[in-house]
Scaffold this motif. Structure first.
Motif, mmCIF file in Angstrom:
data_model
loop_
_atom_site.group_PDB
_atom_site.id
_atom_site.type_symbol
_atom_site.label_atom_id
_atom_site.label_comp_id
_atom_site.label_asym_id
_atom_site.label_seq_id
_atom_site.Cartn_x
_atom_site.Cartn_y
_atom_site.Cartn_z
ATOM 1 N N LYS A 69 0.834 -1.204 0.000
ATOM 2 C CA LYS A 69 0.000 0.000 0.000
ATOM 3 C C LYS A 69 0.871 1.257 0.000
ATOM 4 O O LYS A 69 0.543 2.251 -0.661
ATOM 5 C CB LYS A 69 -0.925 -0.007 1.219
ATOM 6 C CG LYS A 69 -2.046 -1.027 1.144
ATOM 7 C CD LYS A 69 -2.933 -0.963 2.381
ATOM 8 C CE LYS A 69 -4.074 -1.974 2.285
ATOM 9 N NZ LYS A 69 -4.943 -1.950 3.492
ATOM 10 N N ILE A 70 1.965 1.216 0.743
ATOM 11 C CA ILE A 70 2.886 2.355 0.764
ATOM 12 C C ILE A 70 3.482 2.585 -0.628
ATOM 13 O O ILE A 70 3.584 3.726 -1.100
ATOM 14 C CB ILE A 70 4.008 2.123 1.800
ATOM 15 C CG1 ILE A 70 3.416 2.109 3.215
ATOM 16 C CG2 ILE A 70 5.085 3.194 1.681
ATOM 17 C CD1 ILE A 70 4.410 1.722 4.288
ATOM 18 N N LEU A 71 3.864 1.498 -1.299
ATOM 19 C CA LEU A 71 4.429 1.625 -2.642
ATOM 20 C C LEU A 71 3.414 2.227 -3.612
ATOM 21 O O LEU A 71 3.766 3.036 -4.472
ATOM 22 C CB LEU A 71 4.888 0.256 -3.144
ATOM 23 C CG LEU A 71 6.101 -0.357 -2.429
ATOM 24 C CD1 LEU A 71 6.384 -1.755 -2.977
ATOM 25 C CD2 LEU A 71 7.326 0.529 -2.579
ATOM 26 N N LYS A 72 2.155 1.841 -3.485
ATOM 27 C CA LYS A 72 1.119 2.384 -4.359
ATOM 28 C C LYS A 72 0.983 3.890 -4.191
ATOM 29 O O LYS A 72 0.696 4.615 -5.143
ATOM 30 C CB LYS A 72 -0.219 1.696 -4.098
ATOM 31 C CG LYS A 72 -0.281 0.261 -4.599
ATOM 32 C CD LYS A 72 -1.645 -0.360 -4.324
ATOM 33 C CE LYS A 72 -1.702 -1.792 -4.841
ATOM 34 N NZ LYS A 72 -3.016 -2.426 -4.558
ATOM 35 N N LEU A 73 1.170 4.376 -2.967
ATOM 36 C CA LEU A 73 1.094 5.808 -2.708
ATOM 37 C C LEU A 73 2.245 6.569 -3.346
ATOM 38 O O LEU A 73 2.165 7.794 -3.515
ATOM 39 C CB LEU A 73 1.081 6.065 -1.198
ATOM 40 C CG LEU A 73 -0.148 5.564 -0.430
ATOM 41 C CD1 LEU A 73 0.037 5.787 1.067
ATOM 42 C CD2 LEU A 73 -1.413 6.259 -0.919
ATOM 43 N N CYS A 74 3.298 5.850 -3.713
ATOM 44 C CA CYS A 74 4.473 6.487 -4.309
ATOM 45 C C CYS A 74 4.356 6.674 -5.816
ATOM 46 O O CYS A 74 5.241 7.271 -6.441
ATOM 47 C CB CYS A 74 5.731 5.672 -4.003
ATOM 48 S SG CYS A 74 6.141 5.582 -2.243
ATOM 49 N N THR A 75 3.299 6.160 -6.427
ATOM 50 C CA THR A 75 3.119 6.307 -7.867
ATOM 51 C C THR A 75 2.149 7.444 -8.158
ATOM 52 O O THR A 75 1.137 7.612 -7.482
ATOM 53 C CB THR A 75 2.567 5.014 -8.498
ATOM 54 O OG1 THR A 75 1.294 4.707 -7.918
ATOM 55 C CG2 THR A 75 3.521 3.853 -8.259
ATOM 56 N N ALA A 76 2.486 8.239 -9.181
ATOM 57 C CA ALA A 76 1.614 9.343 -9.581
ATOM 58 C C ALA A 76 0.365 8.827 -10.287
ATOM 59 O O ALA A 76 -0.689 9.461 -10.258
ATOM 60 C CB ALA A 76 2.374 10.309 -10.493
ATOM 61 N N ARG A 77 0.494 7.661 -10.938
ATOM 62 C CA ARG A 77 -0.631 7.089 -11.674
ATOM 63 C C ARG A 77 -1.373 6.064 -10.821
ATOM 64 O O ARG A 77 -0.796 5.450 -9.928
ATOM 65 C CB ARG A 77 -0.125 6.427 -12.965
ATOM 66 C CG ARG A 77 0.667 7.346 -13.878
ATOM 67 C CD ARG A 77 1.229 6.562 -15.064
ATOM 68 N NE ARG A 77 2.044 7.372 -15.944
ATOM 69 C CZ ARG A 77 3.362 7.522 -15.831
ATOM 70 N NH1 ARG A 77 4.003 6.891 -14.855
ATOM 71 N NH2 ARG A 77 4.035 8.267 -16.683
#
Length: 238
Positions: free
Chosen positions: A36-44
């Protein structure tokens, strides 16, 4: 320039690039919260359209397409277990803060220009797989910016690992929609390409990945004829 402090990976060998404790801890704690943290790091926005039912405690070789800036993080955010990522970008590792996240997740560095480094990268991945964790690699070797190849010819490491260890290979493809700020991801069924002759196994893997790319493009993009594009060759080369 920003320095991540990861320069020690330039000189680590099979025994020092990670610890046995590190492999165990990453396998245990790089879980749903981490993804979930990694997903927050993507602009898309990441949309996972297909994911196979994988055995919970089994190790796999995840092979991913490579064509845009957020495919690394989006792939790591999609895979349902910890994977050590193989990469060969010295500059990115030393200066891109994103690689701090890659380090937390687990990474294996290779110097593309050094034959010994390329050889030992195979042994490093084998160590991770033998320890019960999984690996992720980009078998195209770099960004696919070709005009007419859905997937570029693949390097042999997925077949070598599958052949030597009997581990299955899982194709993962990510395709961005630049206008909609979306990343479409589909993960194929596990493949035991190591049971085939080398070039046949790699051909089957490339075909599987290319089919997924084609299906995503067909469903989510508007097809146009080259004659309809108001661009010159110089425009394409910029």
């Amino acid at each position: 320039m920003f320095h991540t402090g990861l320069d020690r990976y330039l000189t680590t060998d099979i025994n020092t690039f990670t610890t046995d404790t590190g492999i165990k801890l990453r396998k245990k704690f790089c879980n749903k919260l981490w993804r979930k943290i990694l997903k927050l790091c993507t602009a898309r926005k990441i949309i996972v359209e297909q994911y196979p039912k994988l055995e919970k405690d089994k190790q796999y070789i995840f092979v991913t397409s490579h064509s845009f800036d957020e495919d690394v993080i989006s792939s790591l955010a999609t895979i349902d277990r910890n994977v050590y990522m193989l990469h060969g970008s010295t500059t990115q590792m030393l200066h891109n803060p994103v690689f701090l996240a890659v380090w937390v997740n687990g990474m294996i560095y290779l110097d593309r220009m050094d034959k010994e480094s390329r050889r030992t990268s195979i042994d490093k991945m084998k160590r991770v797989l033998n320890a019960g964790s999984s690996v992720m690699l980009f078998p195209e070797g770099g960004y696919n910016h070709t005009e007419n190849q859905l997937i570029c010819p693949l390097f042999t490491s997925p077949w070598i690992l599958s052949n030597d260890l009997g581990v299955e290979v899982v194709p993962l493809v990510s395709v961005p929609d630049l206008k909609e700020m979306t990343i479409y991801i589909r993960v194929g069924e596990p493949m035991n390409i190591g049971q085939c002759e080398k070039w046949e196994g790699l051909a089957q893997l490339r075909d599987a990945m290319a089919t997924i790319v084609f299906d995503i493009l067909t469903e989510h993009t508007k097809l146009v004829k080259r004659s309809e594009l108001q661009m010159t060759r110089d425009d394409w080369m910029e």
